[in-house]
Design an enzyme around this catalytic site. Structure first.
Site, PDB file in Angstrom:
ATOM      1  N   SER A 133      10.466  -7.863  29.687  1.00 10.76           N
ATOM      2  CA  SER A 133      11.564  -7.574  30.626  1.00 10.76           C
ATOM      3  C   SER A 133      12.870  -7.358  29.881  1.00 10.76           C
ATOM      4  CB  SER A 133      11.746  -8.745  31.593  1.00 10.76           C
ATOM      5  OG  SER A 133      10.611  -8.889  32.393  1.00 10.76           O
ATOM      6  N   SER A 182      11.554  -9.765  44.316  1.00 16.53           N
ATOM      7  CA  SER A 182      11.233  -8.852  43.218  1.00 16.53           C
ATOM      8  C   SER A 182      12.438  -8.619  42.319  1.00 16.53           C
ATOM      9  CB  SER A 182      10.752  -7.507  43.767  1.00 16.53           C
ATOM     10  OG  SER A 182      10.751  -6.555  42.713  1.00 16.53           O
ATOM     11  N   ASP A 242       3.760 -13.347  36.710  1.00 10.85           N
ATOM     12  CA  ASP A 242       2.871 -12.631  35.783  1.00 10.85           C
ATOM     13  C   ASP A 242       1.838 -13.555  35.137  1.00 10.85           C
ATOM     14  OD1 ASP A 242       4.167 -10.274  36.298  1.00 10.85           O
ATOM     15  OD2 ASP A 242       5.523 -10.439  34.577  1.00 10.85           O
TER      16      ASP A 242
HETATM   17  C1  S3P Z   1       9.639  -7.757  36.035  1.00  9.72           C
HETATM   18  C2  S3P Z   1       9.554  -8.270  37.297  1.00  9.72           C
HETATM   19  C3  S3P Z   1       8.292  -8.680  37.924  1.00  9.72           C
HETATM   20  C4  S3P Z   1       7.183  -8.822  36.887  1.00  9.72           C
HETATM   21  C5  S3P Z   1       7.152  -7.690  35.893  1.00  9.72           C
HETATM   22  C6  S3P Z   1       8.467  -7.611  35.154  1.00  9.72           C
HETATM   23  C7  S3P Z   1      10.963  -7.353  35.515  1.00  9.72           C
HETATM   24  O1  S3P Z   1       7.904  -7.685  38.856  1.00  9.72           O
HETATM   25  O2  S3P Z   1       5.931  -8.914  37.522  1.00  9.72           O
HETATM   26  O3  S3P Z   1       6.116  -7.869  34.938  1.00  9.72           O
HETATM   27  O4  S3P Z   1      11.081  -7.116  34.295  1.00  9.72           O
HETATM   28  O5  S3P Z   1      11.895  -7.257  36.317  1.00  9.72           O
HETATM   29  P1  S3P Z   1       8.400  -7.727  40.411  1.00  9.72           P
HETATM   30  O6  S3P Z   1       9.856  -7.516  40.406  1.00  9.72           O
HETATM   31  O7  S3P Z   1       7.677  -6.594  41.056  1.00  9.72           O
HETATM   32  O8  S3P Z   1       7.977  -9.052  40.891  1.00  9.72           O
END
Ligand code: S3P
Length: 759
Positions: A339, A484, A632
């Site tokens: 991320s 999210s 995750d």
């Molecule tokens: C992420 C947010 C999560 C996560 C993804 C990375 C991010 O997704 O599952 O691997 O970097 O903002 P969601 O926002 O869909 O939950």
């Protein structure tokens, strides 16, 4: 031998006549011979010596200098003479045609098509229905039949440019001719062929001829050739090609060549200016783009992934075969946080100044983001051992990319980009791989539309996303329907370009790396309770970024140690941002022996070494508030649950169904194969653990990761407590987030072998 598959593509012509026995015609004869061609091969060439040599080499059965004689009973005629000689050869052919077999098929190998079609129209009144023009994209700087090579066409493309009224049987027979030589045959219209070839073949030849001629004229003693090393040699190899053939090509394809030359001259002018003005950013931007485009091109040619070109993770059909049992011991550092790696490139690109990133994840997902910014004109150096230097272009400095931006498997990239691109002056399009194409994008497109963006999606709000530039965005107050971080981050990034305030309320806390990193770049993001907001129109100031190890990657080794008696693993420098530590909380609740050491902060993010030793686990009801904080980590946590005593219940996790795969179902299917009892519900699962120190917890078998990196790694770790080998299919995408996974798994004491590795 010509390749195996040819056994199914046999050319059945009774007598093939090649007019013009040079490199191309001779190689065609040689390839047919090797394919087991049973018919007769004849050739006609004004040079009797070439014919004699062809017979002596065993390439042709017969031949001569007179077309009338050679045409007798020919079932297929291949014109392999230079382009400008085609007209007179066709004229003779038209007169002699009655001598050929009744169902004769005519074809050619000319490098330009419009001129040759015009000759055919002039000579025959129209392109005869039994004439199929074609062009094998293969050659060599060598010429003459002596250079004939039976493998010249293997895995090369042959472009056929049939006219609309073509006889389909004739087309099929020409297709079979080339397939028998090992070529991939495709069709294109004449105009497009000439445009494409002007750029991919004719222009490079013109440059090579010009460079050698220019340098050779300046250097009377020809020292350049004496000292010419790799660069000169590589660039100019094709300048040794047949002059007559190439003169003909440039005369025949004049307009398309001139257009491509104009583009090239403009590019050269820009580079000249950059050199003259010491514009090192412009030089790096151009060279970087070119270098990566060249690697990308290689990877397309080799049918490997972009990543494989960087010698990281093997690609293609990758299968893991993991032996049961093994140990979980050692000190490890897993790669950088995914991320944060995405966000470091995005914010670094939009900042003013140079951003130095350390610990960048060199996985396919974050590399896709990096590549996309290069395509928008940002100069980026690296990555090299986790270091990346980004020459920021400022909030309004991105340039329109030449084509769609491809973000591979990465949902994060697509969703964050959608916000950022909605604020740009130019149109853009985001595409991804097969998995990403199935994932919901309405969750970002809908609120962006509320802000004033115009975004087209495919049916059901799926990718590709077409984003119309030049919209004037307005800040909104948005109540997110789901927890999210990607949606929140998308809106904050769009908010940078919006008038007024953009506020996002989240139903549960999600990772806050965007907010922290924006603050780090000097952009104020405020938070009160469940809502964060920023004011549009500000600017970002570059600064250093130290990306900690990814807790999501560390999780596989946390679970490995948590389920393996005698285990003791320390994971160094892991990001322990409070919005990411659900896995630590959940494992602790299950009874894991886990301790944080050396806690400190780097660049606004808390990090620690995590030490974990084996302790028996018990099944728990996972607290719903921990779900977004461990979103995750569930594939690995399901394996922990399968090794606990008692049942672990997960609810409120419907988001797992729209990740890289439907992770509830994908894990349930794999657990069923191992023999782990479980019950699936819409928003979760119950897993009945069979934890017992003295015996394996389940069996083995062949499971499909469905191309989801985290499913693949979870089942690899499961093998530590299996009674039989576990074979995991479709593991190539582990490279998206954790390129070194197999090496580190081996280091802790697991036995993983990889099949289908691309060398
Ligand atoms: C992420 C947010 C999560 C996560 C993804 C990375 C991010 O997704 O599952 O691997 O970097 O903002 P969601 O926002 O869909 O939950």
């Amino acid at each position: 031998m010509v390749k195996e598959s040819l056994k199914t593509s046999i050319c059945h012509e009774s007598r093939l006549l090649i007019i013009g026995l040079g490199l191309i015609g001779g190689s065609l004869a040689a390839a047919l011979r090797e394919s087991g061609f049973k018919g007769q091969i004849a050739a006609c060439d004004p040079d009797g010596n070439e014919i004699a040599l062809g017979i002596e080499m065993g390439l042709i059965d017969t031949g001569g200098t007179h077309l009338y004689e050679q045409l007798r009973d020919a079932s297929m005629v291949v014109l392999a003479v230079p382009v400008l000689a085609m007209e007179s050869v066709m004229a003779t052919l038209a007169e002699a045609l009655p001598y050929a077999a009744r169902n004769v098929v005519l074809t050619d190998v000319g490098s330009t098509k419009a001129t040759i079609r015009a000759y055919a129209e002039k000579v025959f009144g129209q392109v005869p229905t039994n004439m199929v023009l074609g062009h094998p994209i293969a050659g060599s700087e060598k010429s003459g039949v002596a250079a004939a090579n039976p493998r010249l066409y293997v895995d090369h493309k042959v472009i056929l440019t049939p006219e609309p009224n073509v006889d389909h049987n004739a087309l099929e027979r020409v297709r079979l001719l080339w397939q028998a030589c090992g070529a991939d045959v495709l069709e294109m219209d004449v105009e497009r062929h000439d445009q494409v070839l002007a750029r991919t073949s004719h222009l490079p030849h013109l440059l090579a001829f010009s460079l050698v001629d220019t340098l050779a004229r300046q250097d009377e003693r020809l020292d350049i050739f004496r000292y010419a090393a790799g660069g000169f040699r590589d660039f100019t190899r094709i300048a040794g090609s047949d002059p007559v053939m190439w003169r003909d090509i440039f005369i025949a394809n004049k307009q398309a060549v001139l257009a491509s030359l104009d583009d090239f001259e403009a590019g050269l002018k820009r580079l000249r200016y950059a050199v003259e003005t010491d514009d090192s950013d412009a030089l790096i931007a151009t060279f970087d783009r070119a270098s990566h485009a060249r690697h990308y091109f290689d990877s397309l040619l080799n049918k490997t992934s972009y990543q494989a070109e960087y010698h990281m993770q093997p690609q293609g059909e990758v299968t893991y075969r993991v032996q049961p049992g093994g140990q979980a011991q050692g000190r490890l550092r897993v790669p950088g946080d995914k991320s944060m790696s995405h966000r470091s490139i995005m914010l670094g690109a939009l900042a003013e100044g140079v951003t130095e990133v350390k610990g960048f994840l060199e996985g396919e997902d974050s590399l896709a983001t990096l590549q996309a910014f290069r395509e928008m004109g940002v100069a980026i150096e690296g990555p090299h051992q986790g270091r990346v230097t980004i020459h920021g272009v400022g909030m309004h400095g991105l340039k329109a990319p030449a084509g769609p931006l491809y973000v591979g498997n990465s949902g994060t990239a697509m969703r964050l980009f959608s916000g950022l691109l909605a604020g740009q002056a130019f149109n853009s399009e985001l595409t991804g791989d097969e998995s990403l194409t199935k994932r919901p994008m309405g969750r970002v497109a809908d609120p962006l539309r509320l802000m004033g963006a115009t975004i087209d999606t495919a049916d059901g709000g799926r990718p590709p996303l077409k984003i119309h530039g030049g919209a004037s965005l307005k800040g909104i107050h948005y109540d997110m329907p789901m927890a999210s971080a990607q949606v929140k981050s998308c809106l904050l990034l769009a908010g940078l370009y919006a008038e007024g305030e953009t506020r996002v309320r989240e139903p549960a806390p999600t990772r806050d790396h965007t907010e922290r990193m924006l603050n780090g770049f000097g952009y104020a993001v405020a938070r009160e309770g469940d809502t964060c907001w920023l004011e549009g129109g500000g600017k970002l100031t570059a600064g250093p970024i130290d990306v900690p190890s990814d807790i999501s990657s560390a999780t596989f080794f946390l679970v490995a140690a948590a389920i393996t008696p005698g285990a003791d693993i320390t994971l160094e420098h892991v990001g322990i941002n409070p919005t990411r530590i659900g896995v630590i909380n959940i494992l602790t609740l299950m009874g894991a022996d886990l301790a944080l050491e050396n806690e400190h902060e780097v660049g606004g993010e808390p990090v620690a070494d995590i030490r974990i030793r084996y302790a028996p686990l018990k099944g728990i009801d996972i607290p719903v508030d921990q779900v977004p904080l461990a979103i995750d980590e569930f594939p690995a946590l399901f394996i922990a649950a399968a090794n606990a005593q008692g049942t672990t219940r997960l609810r409120g996790a419907e988001e797992l169904r729209v990740k890289e795969s439907d992770r509830i179902q994908a894990m349930a299917d794999g657990l069923a194969i191992l023999g782990v009892k479980h019950t699936v519900v819409e928003d979760g699962i119950d897993i009945v653990g069979n934890g017992d120190d003295s015996a394996p917890s389940y069996g083995g078998g062949r499971v499909d990761s469905l191309g989801d990196h985290r499913i693949a790694m979870a089942f690899a770790i499961a093998s530590l407590r299996a009674s039989e080998e576990i074979v995991i299919e479709n593991c190539a995408n582990v490279a998206t987030s954790f390129p070194d996974f197999v090496a580190l798994a081996t280091r802790i004491g697991m036995a993983v072998s990889v099949e289908g590795t691309h060398e």
